[in-house]
Design a protein around this motif. Sequence first.
Motif, mmCIF file in Angstrom:
data_model
loop_
_atom_site.group_PDB
_atom_site.id
_atom_site.type_symbol
_atom_site.label_atom_id
_atom_site.label_comp_id
_atom_site.label_asym_id
_atom_site.label_seq_id
_atom_site.Cartn_x
_atom_site.Cartn_y
_atom_site.Cartn_z
ATOM 1 N N TYR A 2 0.845 -1.199 0.000
ATOM 2 C CA TYR A 2 0.000 0.000 0.000
ATOM 3 C C TYR A 2 0.876 1.244 0.000
ATOM 4 N N GLU A 3 0.741 2.070 -1.012
ATOM 5 C CA GLU A 3 1.555 3.284 -1.113
ATOM 6 C C GLU A 3 0.656 4.499 -1.154
ATOM 7 N N GLU A 4 0.858 5.411 -0.204
ATOM 8 C CA GLU A 4 0.053 6.629 -0.163
ATOM 9 C C GLU A 4 0.637 7.671 -1.106
ATOM 10 N N LEU A 5 -0.251 8.488 -1.634
ATOM 11 C CA LEU A 5 0.118 9.517 -2.594
ATOM 12 C C LEU A 5 -0.186 10.895 -2.043
ATOM 13 N N CYS A 6 0.586 11.865 -2.466
ATOM 14 C CA CYS A 6 0.293 13.272 -2.160
ATOM 15 C C CYS A 6 0.349 14.050 -3.470
ATOM 16 N N VAL A 7 -0.714 14.767 -3.767
ATOM 17 C CA VAL A 7 -0.777 15.605 -4.965
ATOM 18 C C VAL A 7 -0.255 16.992 -4.599
ATOM 19 N N CYS A 8 0.681 17.491 -5.391
ATOM 20 C CA CYS A 8 1.239 18.827 -5.149
ATOM 21 C C CYS A 8 1.059 19.686 -6.396
ATOM 22 N N LEU A 9 0.345 20.787 -6.246
ATOM 23 C CA LEU A 9 0.139 21.732 -7.345
ATOM 24 C C LEU A 9 1.196 22.829 -7.231
ATOM 25 N N GLY A 10 2.309 22.636 -7.905
ATOM 26 C CA GLY A 10 3.402 23.601 -7.823
ATOM 27 C C GLY A 10 4.735 22.881 -7.703
ATOM 28 N N ARG A 11 5.820 23.643 -7.938
ATOM 29 C CA ARG A 11 7.146 23.039 -8.071
ATOM 30 C C ARG A 11 8.074 23.311 -6.882
ATOM 31 N N ARG A 12 7.578 23.858 -5.802
ATOM 32 C CA ARG A 12 8.447 24.260 -4.702
ATOM 33 C C ARG A 12 9.181 23.043 -4.128
ATOM 34 N N GLU A 13 10.478 23.002 -4.317
ATOM 35 C CA GLU A 13 11.225 21.783 -4.029
ATOM 36 C C GLU A 13 11.304 21.481 -2.538
ATOM 37 N N GLU A 14 11.317 22.511 -1.679
ATOM 38 C CA GLU A 14 11.335 22.245 -0.234
ATOM 39 C C GLU A 14 10.089 21.488 0.185
ATOM 40 N N VAL A 15 8.964 21.792 -0.465
ATOM 41 C CA VAL A 15 7.709 21.097 -0.174
ATOM 42 C C VAL A 15 7.790 19.646 -0.638
ATOM 43 N N LEU A 16 8.294 19.436 -1.851
ATOM 44 C CA LEU A 16 8.405 18.082 -2.379
ATOM 45 C C LEU A 16 9.346 17.239 -1.522
ATOM 46 N N ARG A 17 10.423 17.844 -1.043
ATOM 47 C CA ARG A 17 11.350 17.106 -0.176
ATOM 48 C C ARG A 17 10.672 16.709 1.135
ATOM 49 N N ALA A 18 9.874 17.615 1.670
ATOM 50 C CA ALA A 18 9.169 17.332 2.930
ATOM 51 C C ALA A 18 8.167 16.191 2.754
ATOM 52 N N ILE A 19 7.538 16.128 1.593
ATOM 53 C CA ILE A 19 6.596 15.029 1.308
ATOM 54 C C ILE A 19 7.352 13.712 1.191
ATOM 55 N N LYS A 20 8.456 13.741 0.436
ATOM 56 C CA LYS A 20 9.222 12.511 0.216
ATOM 57 C C LYS A 20 9.829 11.984 1.521
ATOM 58 N N ARG A 21 10.221 12.891 2.430
ATOM 59 C CA ARG A 21 10.771 12.456 3.718
ATOM 60 C C ARG A 21 9.777 11.600 4.490
ATOM 61 N N ARG A 22 8.497 11.814 4.211
ATOM 62 C CA ARG A 22 7.446 11.077 4.909
ATOM 63 C C ARG A 22 7.100 9.759 4.217
ATOM 64 N N GLY A 23 7.806 9.452 3.143
ATOM 65 C CA GLY A 23 7.611 8.178 2.484
ATOM 66 C C GLY A 23 6.442 8.133 1.524
ATOM 67 N N LEU A 24 5.873 9.293 1.192
ATOM 68 C CA LEU A 24 4.759 9.324 0.260
ATOM 69 C C LEU A 24 5.267 9.473 -1.172
ATOM 70 N N LYS A 25 4.490 8.984 -2.110
ATOM 71 C CA LYS A 25 4.783 9.218 -3.524
ATOM 72 C C LYS A 25 4.126 10.532 -3.935
ATOM 73 N N THR A 26 4.775 11.243 -4.845
ATOM 74 C CA THR A 26 4.300 12.558 -5.248
ATOM 75 C C THR A 26 3.730 12.546 -6.654
ATOM 76 N N ILE A 27 2.569 13.198 -6.800
ATOM 77 C CA ILE A 27 1.988 13.486 -8.110
ATOM 78 C C ILE A 27 2.073 15.000 -8.260
ATOM 79 N N VAL A 28 2.921 15.474 -9.150
ATOM 80 C CA VAL A 28 3.255 16.897 -9.212
ATOM 81 C C VAL A 28 2.744 17.512 -10.511
#
Length: 405
Positions: A2-28
């Motif tokens: 089971y893999e959780e996803l987080c949708v991110c509207l925007g390219r702010r890399e600090e945000v994407l890093r914070a999501i990835k640190r939590r083990g979620l997959k990103t849909i950007v």
Amino acid sequence: MYEELCVCLGRREEVLRAIKRRGLKTIVFVDKQMRPPNLNLCDYFFHLDNLADTEKIGMILAKFDKSKIKAIISPGEKGVRTAAELRDKLSIDGIGADKIERFRDKAVMKDILIEKNFRVANYIDVKESATGLKFLDEFVEVVAKPKQGMGSVGVKRIKTDEEWLEYYEGFKRENELYHFEKGILLEEYIQGEEYHIDSIIQDGKIKFSHASMYSMPLIDFKKFNFVGTITLDVNTPIFKELIEYNREILKALEVQNGVTHLECFKNDREICFCEIAIRPAGSAVPANLKIQTNVDIIDAFVAVELGEKFIPDIKIINGITGSLQIPIYKNGKITSLLNEKESDMKDIIKVDYLFDVGQSINTPNAAHERIGDIFIHANNLNEMIRKFKSIHLNFDTYVKVEEER
């Protein structure tokens, strides 16, 4: 698995890093006029003609398992309304479309606060140029801005009828652009210092807030002056007054969860509301707050959006910190960059550049467009302003730009 996803509207890399640190997959999702983010931070990446195209994004997300999408977040202004609409459509937790307009439409937010007796700049929702001329006659100096603006894009200080008519004609030519889609406002120009208060709210409680001052009004960024942010000393009366003001504004707007960025003006008579956003501040504001308070606004934003319990670890340093933008003062190619170790000025914490030697730069269209930021420590506000001015006079020692032919 089971893999959780987080949708991110925007390219702010600090945000994407914070999501990835939590083990979620990103849909950007990112606007095509913006460069792609670090693709190592994107499990799924889509470059769109328009980040505000809810229907297009909804069609793409329909290909994913909705039950795995934990959050839909937007770290930038343009995606805030889209994220709210998508949450409603997909039944995802978070602020919905019924509440989001008070943070996106500058007329809506002002009207709510006027009704609750806050001082708000007099304004009109402009429908034709003639009403703008009458308003300018009444207030002499005004500010024109998009109703759903993004930072300082499309914001102009106006003193004459000619300036207003030129602005209005430009608006009519460009009214299909996102920031102009909902129309424009004219506001009275407010004299005073410009402040911002950044907060983290969870379950209706303010978990963290800190007040800072802009070293100059953001509207004047094209003068290439010392645009920047300076944290205020928590023991000063102005800090305490702004924190209480922020509390009352958040209560009036019924903020339950999120990171907010409130801007206001203060003079000898009053505090006047400017605007509020429900997303992290732009430019180097989060980085400067992190140095001063140990609180990472970006990481907190992701935590709150994902529904994690947020407990701030506040550690206020002695003195105050400031971040001064290195302006893009002419078009050309960067030929050299100076780092903090090479500088002969004391108390420079670090220098962060957004460009490398050899890259081309163009004069800015918004206040956040800059070459980089210089982070500085000072004992008090007056000392910080002196240091800002000293560095401002010597920007050409930090960055050298050769005009391209």
